[in-house]
Design a protein around this motif. Structure first.
Motif, PDB file in Angstrom:
ATOM      1  N   ARG A  37     -68.904 -46.788  51.938  1.00 18.22           N
ATOM      2  CA  ARG A  37     -67.702 -46.401  51.192  1.00 18.22           C
ATOM      3  C   ARG A  37     -67.181 -47.610  50.440  1.00 18.22           C
ATOM      4  O   ARG A  37     -66.991 -48.674  51.011  1.00 18.22           O
ATOM      5  CB  ARG A  37     -66.627 -45.864  52.130  1.00 18.22           C
ATOM      6  CG  ARG A  37     -66.936 -44.447  52.567  1.00 18.22           C
ATOM      7  CD  ARG A  37     -65.829 -43.815  53.325  1.00 18.22           C
ATOM      8  NE  ARG A  37     -64.561 -43.775  52.596  1.00 18.22           N
ATOM      9  CZ  ARG A  37     -63.523 -43.089  53.030  1.00 18.22           C
ATOM     10  NH1 ARG A  37     -63.592 -42.392  54.134  1.00 18.22           N
ATOM     11  NH2 ARG A  37     -62.395 -43.101  52.353  1.00 18.22           N
ATOM     12  N   GLN A  38     -66.931 -47.442  49.160  1.00 21.91           N
ATOM     13  CA  GLN A  38     -66.449 -48.522  48.306  1.00 21.91           C
ATOM     14  C   GLN A  38     -64.950 -48.769  48.463  1.00 21.91           C
ATOM     15  O   GLN A  38     -64.462 -49.824  48.090  1.00 21.91           O
ATOM     16  CB  GLN A  38     -66.756 -48.191  46.841  1.00 21.91           C
ATOM     17  CG  GLN A  38     -68.224 -47.962  46.556  1.00 21.91           C
ATOM     18  CD  GLN A  38     -69.023 -49.250  46.592  1.00 21.91           C
ATOM     19  OE1 GLN A  38     -68.519 -50.279  46.207  1.00 21.91           O
ATOM     20  NE2 GLN A  38     -70.249 -49.183  47.059  1.00 21.91           N
ATOM     21  N   ASP A  39     -64.222 -47.796  49.012  1.00 19.67           N
ATOM     22  CA  ASP A  39     -62.765 -47.914  49.093  1.00 19.67           C
ATOM     23  C   ASP A  39     -62.258 -48.520  50.396  1.00 19.67           C
ATOM     24  O   ASP A  39     -61.070 -48.758  50.549  1.00 19.67           O
ATOM     25  CB  ASP A  39     -62.118 -46.547  48.876  1.00 19.67           C
ATOM     26  CG  ASP A  39     -62.563 -45.513  49.903  1.00 19.67           C
ATOM     27  OD1 ASP A  39     -63.661 -45.680  50.469  1.00 19.67           O
ATOM     28  OD2 ASP A  39     -61.816 -44.544  50.123  1.00 19.67           O
ATOM     29  N   LEU A  71     -58.121 -51.789  52.745  1.00 13.93           N
ATOM     30  CA  LEU A  71     -58.540 -50.808  51.751  1.00 13.93           C
ATOM     31  C   LEU A  71     -58.489 -51.421  50.358  1.00 13.93           C
ATOM     32  O   LEU A  71     -57.895 -52.479  50.152  1.00 13.93           O
ATOM     33  CB  LEU A  71     -57.621 -49.591  51.810  1.00 13.93           C
ATOM     34  CG  LEU A  71     -57.509 -48.901  53.163  1.00 13.93           C
ATOM     35  CD1 LEU A  71     -56.407 -47.854  53.125  1.00 13.93           C
ATOM     36  CD2 LEU A  71     -58.820 -48.286  53.574  1.00 13.93           C
ATOM     37  N   SER A  74     -56.001 -48.566  44.643  1.00 17.55           N
ATOM     38  CA  SER A  74     -56.573 -47.651  43.650  1.00 17.55           C
ATOM     39  C   SER A  74     -56.159 -47.994  42.220  1.00 17.55           C
ATOM     40  O   SER A  74     -56.740 -47.454  41.284  1.00 17.55           O
ATOM     41  CB  SER A  74     -56.179 -46.210  43.979  1.00 17.55           C
ATOM     42  OG  SER A  74     -54.780 -46.069  43.947  1.00 17.55           O
ATOM     43  N   LEU A  77     -57.522 -52.660  42.295  1.00 13.58           N
ATOM     44  CA  LEU A  77     -58.782 -52.928  42.992  1.00 13.58           C
ATOM     45  C   LEU A  77     -58.738 -54.154  43.895  1.00 13.58           C
ATOM     46  O   LEU A  77     -59.774 -54.638  44.337  1.00 13.58           O
ATOM     47  CB  LEU A  77     -59.950 -53.040  42.005  1.00 13.58           C
ATOM     48  CG  LEU A  77     -60.142 -51.842  41.072  1.00 13.58           C
ATOM     49  CD1 LEU A  77     -61.317 -52.083  40.149  1.00 13.58           C
ATOM     50  CD2 LEU A  77     -60.306 -50.561  41.853  1.00 13.58           C
ATOM     51  N   THR A 138     -55.554 -42.492  47.613  1.00 12.47           N
ATOM     52  CA  THR A 138     -55.201 -43.482  46.596  1.00 12.47           C
ATOM     53  C   THR A 138     -54.300 -44.552  47.216  1.00 12.47           C
ATOM     54  O   THR A 138     -53.090 -44.571  46.968  1.00 12.47           O
ATOM     55  CB  THR A 138     -54.485 -42.821  45.405  1.00 12.47           C
ATOM     56  OG1 THR A 138     -53.369 -42.103  45.898  1.00 12.47           O
ATOM     57  CG2 THR A 138     -55.410 -41.899  44.644  1.00 12.47           C
TER      58      THR A 138
END
Length: 181
Positions: A37-39, A71, A74, A77, A138
């Protein structure tokens, strides 16, 4: 009552018939849940603090899950820290034939229960699901995060850029060059 040394599994019939009250206080490594997962940059251990109570015909599980997360914001970044406390409350009952279920509980009451088709109740998948559902779609580093410039990609929280950010209504975009000399 406990199975294979795992404190998250319980014999359903024994817990219900004896009306057992058990406490689960455990730390789980959940990093595998977020691989790829990129987030989600990083997760700490998931602190599971649950009270398992056997009743006649069902098992009640209440408590909290707590975790430290890093995290991706959103908007900009950048990494953002979050300490999440997730309330957990579920009712479990052994799966029974459809006719018996209709006699014992109304349809609305039956929807409140999670049916378990095994001799043992393993709480781990339900805890992991609650954690994954709680992760915000988000996340923000702050409520007033300015994000990135749409043209040059500059983080506007750190520094302003010199890009033209005037918004033009697309319906009138063709008219903007009408009076240029």
């Amino acid at each position: 009552m406990f199975v294979w040394g795992d404190l998250m599994q319980f014999h359903i019939q024994e817990t219900m018939s004896k009306g057992l009250k058990l406490t689960v206080d455990e730390k789980l490594d959940v990093s595998d849940l977020f691989k790829g997962r990129q987030d989600v940059y990083r997760t700490g251990p998931l602190h599971v603090s649950l009270q398992v109570t056997g009743h006649e015909g069902f098992i009640e599980v209440n408590g909290n899950l707590a975790i430290d997360l890093q995290l991706v914001c959103s908007r900009c970044l950048e990494p953002t820290q979050d300490h999440a406390v997730i309330p957990f409350s579920e009712l479990f009952k052994p799966a029974v034939a459809a006719d018996a279920a209709n006699d014992e509980y109304s349809e609305e009451e039956s929807d409140d229960f999670i049916e378990v088709n095994a001799d043992r109740l393993d709480l781990r998948p339900y805890v992991e699901e609650a954690l994954q559902l709680f992760i915000p779609l988000t996340p923000l580093c702050s409520e007033d995060c300015k994000g990135l410039c749409q043209k040059c990609g500059q983080n506007l929280n750190k520094q302003k850029c010199s890009c033209d950010t005037a918004k033009i209504d697309v319906r009138f975009a063709a008219l903007k060059d009408l009076f240029k000399e």
